[in-house]
Design a protein around this motif. Structure first.
Motif, PDB file in Angstrom:
ATOM      1  N   UNK A 168       0.823  -1.205   0.000  1.00 51.58           N
ATOM      2  CA  UNK A 168       0.000   0.000   0.000  1.00 51.58           C
ATOM      3  C   UNK A 168       0.860   1.258   0.000  1.00 51.58           C
ATOM      4  N   UNK A 169       2.065   1.176   0.562  1.00 52.57           N
ATOM      5  CA  UNK A 169       2.951   2.343   0.569  1.00 52.57           C
ATOM      6  C   UNK A 169       3.284   2.794  -0.850  1.00 52.57           C
ATOM      7  N   UNK A 181      -7.547   4.272  -9.801  1.00 51.58           N
ATOM      8  CA  UNK A 181      -6.999   3.113  -9.101  1.00 51.58           C
ATOM      9  C   UNK A 181      -8.020   2.642  -8.067  1.00 51.58           C
ATOM     10  N   UNK A 182      -8.396   1.378  -8.155  1.00 47.80           N
ATOM     11  CA  UNK A 182      -9.399   0.805  -7.261  1.00 47.80           C
ATOM     12  C   UNK A 182      -8.753  -0.317  -6.457  1.00 47.80           C
ATOM     13  N   UNK A 183      -8.762  -0.194  -5.136  1.00 51.03           N
ATOM     14  CA  UNK A 183      -8.227  -1.254  -4.285  1.00 51.03           C
ATOM     15  C   UNK A 183      -9.266  -2.366  -4.189  1.00 51.03           C
ATOM     16  N   UNK A 191       3.815  -8.459   4.014  1.00 48.73           N
ATOM     17  CA  UNK A 191       4.453  -7.158   3.825  1.00 48.73           C
ATOM     18  C   UNK A 191       4.036  -6.128   4.853  1.00 48.73           C
ATOM     19  N   UNK A 192       3.733  -6.547   6.071  1.00 49.88           N
ATOM     20  CA  UNK A 192       3.268  -5.611   7.099  1.00 49.88           C
ATOM     21  C   UNK A 192       4.398  -4.665   7.520  1.00 49.88           C
ATOM     22  N   UNK A 295       1.050  -0.188   6.039  1.00 51.95           N
ATOM     23  CA  UNK A 295       1.139  -0.786   4.708  1.00 51.95           C
ATOM     24  C   UNK A 295       1.173  -2.306   4.808  1.00 51.95           C
ATOM     25  N   UNK A 296       0.578  -2.947   3.834  1.00 46.77           N
ATOM     26  CA  UNK A 296       0.703  -4.385   3.603  1.00 46.77           C
ATOM     27  C   UNK A 296       0.335  -4.641   2.149  1.00 46.77           C
TER      28      UNK A 296
END
Length: 442
Positions: A168-169, A181-183, A191-192, A295-296
């Motif tokens: 996410x970073x 951009x769609x999550x 990746x925490x 972020x992950x």
């Protein structure tokens, strides 16, 4: 000519020539060259080859590539676009039917991404480890491309790929809050980390324990701004502005940021943190309010592609189904035991009283023991001792307590099996995605 032009201005012509070469490799279809202007300053110039919207992309890439390729700040950045009409992100090149997914090419994120996809039965096969393209055998209509994490985001914005998996970073830094951009899935459970300020422990910062205290330090002036080294300049610029910092100077670096304050290169850093150990070992500390974003791994799609690319929504639903089924089953175990009782209702009440309920409730089934079979009677007609099989789904952290609880109720032959998938009626995030796209059903 309805084209876009960008120029980075430097004082060193030789350095500009080197930068132009690097930017050319990074930017693709743009004309990039180094030359001197009438004031004998060095220019790195990028000119879009296509229409204005393509030129706008080229201009943005030149500036980004220039800033990424060097730690020196240009004297100025000059940009011009012939047409300022709103444009949409569109993929370059001829129309394509294949669905493209971009994945990180290097590092721990790349390893964790491939491991997750394999666990979800979406294995990515590379014929040659040096190749950047691959396929998913289980979803043959998907073409996989390995790219740098930052380029995954850029290519998604421009429509070169339809889906990406990245931290996410990276989305927050390079996505520019782009509504295209769609999550699709926001918690892939790897990746925490989090983006945070690293402030020296000693000296003038010894008593600085919050962002407000850092901002209130009287030493920050136009002549002596707060110097910050970070690999996340876009996020940093927005965040410091939101926090009300007036005098901040950002510079970029790719690695070993923790050493920068001690070397005198900056006052503080802004970097990714997993546990905070590296910060502490380099005499840096986190401060209150200095945690910028968590972020992950996330799955992100191009909105226009979702709405217009044939077959993409079906692929996204299948990927969501596989991902959510696996992630829902992660650290969940199936526990089975045999319990003697006069009826299944008695077993159910005993389990409930003991706090052993499972996901939606225990599954209780009949055990046809040898004595029942030899009696020639049905289970209901049999008047002797009866046995029931109990099946529970429990999280890993409750596993041993559940086994002890079943034993306390007379359970025997306890079996424990890890779960691989838990499929619901439909993926939890699927209706949310349709709502985000304004689609009633699919």
């Amino acid at each position: 000519s309805n084209r876009a032009i960008a120029a980075l201005v430097f004082a060193d012509p030789a350095y500009a020539t080197m930068l132009a070469s690097q930017a050319q490799m990074a930017c693709g279809p743009t004309r990039i060259a180094a030359r001197s202007d009438p004031s004998n300053r060095a220019l790195v110039v990028g000119r879009g080859l296509g229409r204005a919207q393509r030129g706008s992309i080229a201009l943005q890439r030149v500036v980004t590539a220039g800033q990424r390729a060097t730690t020196r700040s240009p004297l100025s950045v000059q940009c011009a676009v012939a047409s300022q009409s709103p444009t949409k992100s569109t993929a370059r090149g001829p129309p394509r039917d294949i669905i493209r997914v971009a994945l990180p090419s290097k590092g721990r994120m790349a390893e964790d991404t491939l491991e997750l996809l394999q666990a979800c039965q979406m294995s990515v096969k590379k014929i040659n480890p040096r190749q950047y393209a691959a396929r998913m055998a289980q979803i043959p209509q998907v073409e996989v491309w390995f790219q740098r994490a930052s380029d995954c985001v850029r290519k998604l914005k421009h429509g070169d790929v339809d889906l990406i998996i990245a931290g996410y970073d990276m989305i927050a830094e390079y996505g520019d809050c782009d509504e295209n951009l769609v999550i699709v899935h926001d918690k892939l459970d790897f990746g925490h980390c989090f983006l945070a300020l690293g402030v020296p422990m000693g000296g003038e910062y010894a008593n600085i324990n919050s962002v407000e205290e850092l901002k209130a330090m009287p030493c920050w002036t136009p002549e002596t701004p707060l110097r910050v080294v970070t690999g996340y300049t876009n996020l940093a610029k927005r965040w410091f502005a939101e926090q009300g910092f007036e005098h901040v100077e950002l510079s970029t670096a790719d690695g070993a940021l923790e050493a920068s304050p001690a070397m005198g290169l900056c006052d503080i850093i802004l970097d990714l943190v997993s546990t905070g150990t590296t910060l502490r070992e380099n005499n840096l500390k986190m401060i209150e309010g200095g945690r910028i974003t968590d972020s992950e791994g996330v799955l992100v799609a191009n909105r226009e592609a979702l709405l217009n690319r044939p077959g993409l929504l079906d692929v996204v639903k299948e990927m969501l189904e596989r991902l959510e089924a696996h992630l829902s089953a992660k650290d969940e175990y199936e526990v089975t035991a045999n319990i003697k009782a006069d009826s299944s209702a008695t077993v159910a009440r005993s389990l409930k009283d003991a706090g052993l309920f499972g996901l939606d409730g225990p599954t209780i089934s009949l055990v046809y023991t040898e004595s029942i079979l030899e009696s020639g009677k049905s289970f209901e007609e049999y008047e002797g001792e009866k046995m029931f099989a109990v099946d529970l789904i429990v999280p890993k952290k409750q596993l041993y307590d559940s086994v002890k609880g079943l034993r306390a109720l007379g359970g025997s032959g306890v079996l424990v099996k890890p779960l691989t998938y838990i499929f619901d009626e439909e993926p939890e995030r699927w209706p949310k995605l349709l709502e985000e796209l304004g689609i009633s059903e699919h």
